[in-house]
Design a protein around this motif. Sequence first.
Motif, PDB file in Angstrom:
ATOM      1  N   SER A  48      23.393  23.950  39.562  1.00 62.26           N
ATOM      2  CA  SER A  48      23.162  25.524  39.648  1.00 62.26           C
ATOM      3  C   SER A  48      21.449  25.400  39.777  1.00 62.26           C
ATOM      4  CB  SER A  48      23.414  26.108  38.409  1.00 62.26           C
ATOM      5  OG  SER A  48      22.747  25.562  37.053  1.00 62.26           O
ATOM      6  N   ASN A  49      20.945  26.451  40.115  1.00 65.70           N
ATOM      7  CA  ASN A  49      19.491  26.495  40.589  1.00 65.70           C
ATOM      8  C   ASN A  49      18.610  27.656  39.653  1.00 65.70           C
ATOM      9  OD1 ASN A  49      17.044  26.400  42.194  1.00 65.70           O
ATOM     10  ND2 ASN A  49      18.217  26.504  43.843  1.00 65.70           N
ATOM     11  N   LEU A  50      17.975  26.947  38.660  1.00 65.98           N
ATOM     12  CA  LEU A  50      17.361  27.729  37.386  1.00 65.98           C
ATOM     13  C   LEU A  50      16.315  28.542  38.259  1.00 65.98           C
ATOM     14  CD1 LEU A  50      17.217  28.401  34.599  1.00 65.98           C
ATOM     15  CD2 LEU A  50      15.459  26.546  34.425  1.00 65.98           C
ATOM     16  N   TYR A  51      15.573  27.956  38.920  1.00 63.58           N
ATOM     17  CA  TYR A  51      14.293  28.572  39.441  1.00 63.58           C
ATOM     18  C   TYR A  51      14.403  29.081  40.987  1.00 63.58           C
ATOM     19  CZ  TYR A  51      12.120  27.952  34.983  1.00 63.58           C
ATOM     20  OH  TYR A  51      11.480  27.847  33.624  1.00 63.58           O
ATOM     21  N   ASN A  52      15.495  28.923  41.517  1.00 61.71           N
ATOM     22  CA  ASN A  52      15.764  29.163  42.947  1.00 61.71           C
ATOM     23  C   ASN A  52      14.788  28.345  43.737  1.00 61.71           C
ATOM     24  OD1 ASN A  52      16.922  30.842  45.507  1.00 61.71           O
ATOM     25  ND2 ASN A  52      15.023  32.112  45.220  1.00 61.71           N
ATOM     26  N   GLU A  53      14.921  27.021  43.563  1.00 63.60           N
ATOM     27  CA  GLU A  53      14.029  25.939  44.521  1.00 63.60           C
ATOM     28  C   GLU A  53      14.942  25.347  45.351  1.00 63.60           C
ATOM     29  OE1 GLU A  53      11.315  24.512  40.666  1.00 63.60           O
ATOM     30  OE2 GLU A  53      13.446  24.012  40.540  1.00 63.60           O
ATOM     31  N   ALA A  54      14.245  24.590  46.292  1.00 64.88           N
ATOM     32  CA  ALA A  54      14.989  23.821  47.219  1.00 64.88           C
ATOM     33  C   ALA A  54      15.455  22.515  46.427  1.00 64.88           C
ATOM     34  CB  ALA A  54      14.065  23.046  48.355  1.00 64.88           C
TER      35      ALA A  54
ATOM     36  N   SER B 167       6.651  19.695  26.924  1.00 66.62           N
ATOM     37  CA  SER B 167       7.620  20.547  26.394  1.00 66.62           C
ATOM     38  C   SER B 167       8.512  21.490  27.359  1.00 66.62           C
ATOM     39  CB  SER B 167       7.331  21.249  25.165  1.00 66.62           C
ATOM     40  OG  SER B 167       6.199  22.111  25.559  1.00 66.62           O
ATOM     41  N   PHE B 168       9.752  21.852  26.932  1.00 65.12           N
ATOM     42  CA  PHE B 168      10.328  22.810  27.744  1.00 65.12           C
ATOM     43  C   PHE B 168      11.185  24.012  26.986  1.00 65.12           C
ATOM     44  CE2 PHE B 168      10.799  18.430  29.558  1.00 65.12           C
ATOM     45  CZ  PHE B 168      10.564  18.677  30.742  1.00 65.12           C
ATOM     46  N   THR B 169      11.543  25.078  27.646  1.00 63.07           N
ATOM     47  CA  THR B 169      11.966  26.260  26.952  1.00 63.07           C
ATOM     48  C   THR B 169      13.463  25.936  26.726  1.00 63.07           C
ATOM     49  OG1 THR B 169      12.564  27.190  28.915  1.00 63.07           O
ATOM     50  CG2 THR B 169      10.545  27.753  28.245  1.00 63.07           C
ATOM     51  N   LYS B 170      13.881  26.502  25.613  1.00 61.83           N
ATOM     52  CA  LYS B 170      15.441  26.151  25.276  1.00 61.83           C
ATOM     53  C   LYS B 170      16.335  26.526  26.424  1.00 61.83           C
ATOM     54  CE  LYS B 170      15.284  27.845  20.695  1.00 61.83           C
ATOM     55  NZ  LYS B 170      15.632  28.666  19.447  1.00 61.83           N
ATOM     56  N   GLU B 171      16.099  27.517  27.425  1.00 63.60           N
ATOM     57  CA  GLU B 171      16.861  27.642  28.564  1.00 63.60           C
ATOM     58  C   GLU B 171      16.811  26.481  29.703  1.00 63.60           C
ATOM     59  OE1 GLU B 171      17.229  31.118  32.154  1.00 63.60           O
ATOM     60  OE2 GLU B 171      15.361  30.656  31.290  1.00 63.60           O
ATOM     61  N   GLU B 172      15.550  26.010  29.812  1.00 68.85           N
ATOM     62  CA  GLU B 172      15.414  24.746  30.508  1.00 68.85           C
ATOM     63  C   GLU B 172      15.986  23.637  30.076  1.00 68.85           C
ATOM     64  OE1 GLU B 172      10.907  25.363  32.495  1.00 68.85           O
ATOM     65  OE2 GLU B 172      11.158  24.761  30.564  1.00 68.85           O
ATOM     66  N   LEU B 173      16.170  23.586  28.743  1.00 73.41           N
ATOM     67  CA  LEU B 173      16.872  22.285  28.285  1.00 73.41           C
ATOM     68  C   LEU B 173      18.314  22.488  28.547  1.00 73.41           C
ATOM     69  CD1 LEU B 173      14.809  21.847  24.723  1.00 73.41           C
ATOM     70  CD2 LEU B 173      14.808  20.268  26.529  1.00 73.41           C
ATOM     71  N   GLU B 174      19.066  23.645  28.246  1.00 75.15           N
ATOM     72  CA  GLU B 174      20.114  23.852  28.199  1.00 75.15           C
ATOM     73  C   GLU B 174      20.746  23.429  29.805  1.00 75.15           C
ATOM     74  OE1 GLU B 174      24.069  24.677  27.121  1.00 75.15           O
ATOM     75  OE2 GLU B 174      22.242  24.291  26.096  1.00 75.15           O
ATOM     76  N   TRP B 175      19.849  23.999  30.739  1.00 76.31           N
ATOM     77  CA  TRP B 175      20.037  23.839  32.333  1.00 76.31           C
ATOM     78  C   TRP B 175      20.075  22.348  32.407  1.00 76.31           C
ATOM     79  CZ3 TRP B 175      16.812  22.111  35.924  1.00 76.31           C
ATOM     80  CH2 TRP B 175      17.244  22.354  37.043  1.00 76.31           C
ATOM     81  N   GLY B 176      19.080  21.799  32.033  1.00 73.81           N
ATOM     82  CA  GLY B 176      18.727  20.375  32.168  1.00 73.81           C
ATOM     83  C   GLY B 176      20.169  19.288  31.888  1.00 73.81           C
ATOM     84  N   LYS B 177      20.501  19.876  30.808  1.00 70.70           N
ATOM     85  CA  LYS B 177      21.705  19.034  30.090  1.00 70.70           C
ATOM     86  C   LYS B 177      22.868  19.404  30.864  1.00 70.70           C
ATOM     87  CE  LYS B 177      19.602  18.358  25.610  1.00 70.70           C
ATOM     88  NZ  LYS B 177      19.366  18.756  24.159  1.00 70.70           N
ATOM     89  N   HIS B 178      23.375  20.593  31.250  1.00 68.20           N
ATOM     90  CA  HIS B 178      24.680  21.181  31.567  1.00 68.20           C
ATOM     91  C   HIS B 178      24.475  21.924  33.086  1.00 68.20           C
ATOM     92  CE1 HIS B 178      25.816  20.126  27.567  1.00 68.20           C
ATOM     93  NE2 HIS B 178      24.897  20.979  27.016  1.00 68.20           N
TER      94      HIS B 178
END
Length: 546
Positions: free
Chosen positions: A418-424, A403-414
């Motif tokens: 952009s870099n949600l977790y400052n990853e490579a 499962s994912f957080t609401k923030e992750e779901l929103e970021w995944g869809k839209h």
Amino acid sequence: MKITFMAIVFALCYCLFLSSCSVGAREEAAELKVGAATAGMYPTRGPEQHPLLAKAIIFQQGEEKAALVMCDQCFVLRPTVEMARKQAEEKLGIPADHIAIAGTHTHQGRDRRLYASSWLARNFSQNLGMKLPGQSQEEINKLLTKALQDQLGRELPAEALQRIATEISKELATKSAEPENASALRHDFSELLKEKLSEVIIATLSEEFSAQILQALAAAQARLQPVQFKAGTGELVGHACNRRFFMKDGSIKYNPGAMNPEIVRPAGPVDPEVGFILFSSVPENRPVASLSSFAMHVCTIEGAAAREGEEMSVYAADYPFCLQLALEKEFGKDFVSIFGQGACGDINHVDVSRNDQKGDRAETARHGEGIARVMLASLPAAEPAQQPALAVRVETIQVPLKSFTKEELEWGKHGGGSNLYNEAPRMRDTRRGNILMVEELRQQSPTQTIEVQAFRLSEDIAFVALPGELFVEIGMAIKEGSPFKYTQVITIANDWFRGDYIPTRAAIEQEVRNSYNILDSRFGPECSEMIIATSLKLLKELKETP
């Protein structure tokens, strides 16, 4: 290229209180005309460095029958398994759910998944540039044709191609002509194209591949001869390495690079155990075949050919082929080595404590010959099976998706680029693709079906067949908890599903953002525990059943 199939069959019965089994010979199969790309995600065709084999074993005791088919492939798709099982049950009398079909996980086998994602995304981006929604029908058709030629080695019928192209065009037409985030749109298009092509390609490959699996099983069943068998274990040290590491900044990284000064220590163990069963003819007592397993990714040859000036995408069976050659030297050319990939989702051969690891063919041979050396050294202590006791237990379990957080779901869809977790970038794209994939699956069902198979050969010898890339601790827990003295865990069996890494709960809780092995999994933290519990339940039932 012709694919050679080696067929091995073992029929277990009482013969002066010794087990007996049957061994088949090599069989030529028809040329395989599908799967032009390698599973190592390189699209160009390369030379055949090792023959790609399917090795089939049929166990039989009285009316009881079971089979194991090991294929020099990265994975075996579920439609292929179901088709081959159905045919084997109808034509050979082997119960469908008593058949395990697994890949050795060689990354240099022919790709049967249409999931060479890193190449596909790059190829489509280069071809389409920044004008995705404006592509003409002709341009999309050309792109589809190129992708199909790389994956299948041939084109689809024109009507199938047109249907897929039309569906893609309709979906692209709903997007803006000048997207705000071109990177996100390219990602969406790549995923859409893979999905549409997969429907046709999987059906094509499954039909042809399952026919060849059946051919191996049929050839195996036709060659029965008595054998006796014994099982043993040994340790191979200095070969397998955990590829997840605690770093000085508190993170956990996957494959952080050789001699990286930020490494603190590995984030998990390795399993040095080599398990094996040796089958010998009766009454000659001549070794004819073995079933062995070891927990280390079969990807040591990937990249070696390029360093030696050849095409990257050579077809090769990797170190299991070198194991075969080493055992042939000891037991003769007719000896057959059957190798099963152990639980090694977080294990590979890369030793980050040194910077002189060559990654060449000699390195591949070192691993195969190392397993053979351990097997041969452990033979004197191997214990004979006093009498066979063939039985199979199978159970399917429904494992929750992550499962994912609401923030992750929103970021995944839209969120797109952009870099949600400052990853490579690779980790970012993996995370977004995983969120979208899992949420799409969740719309169909909140759980994933996983099949667990347990096979008993004698009162002390058993093996378990499981799908997915399980973390090493899962295999170790099953072997440690098994009531059988000798238990092998064979993975990459009976199914492949995108996001097939199966981490432990502890590994999932250790990290949130850094490791590919965690990000590219579709399962919730309960998955590993459910697999272990079900495996041990089935093994216990087999141990307690006459």
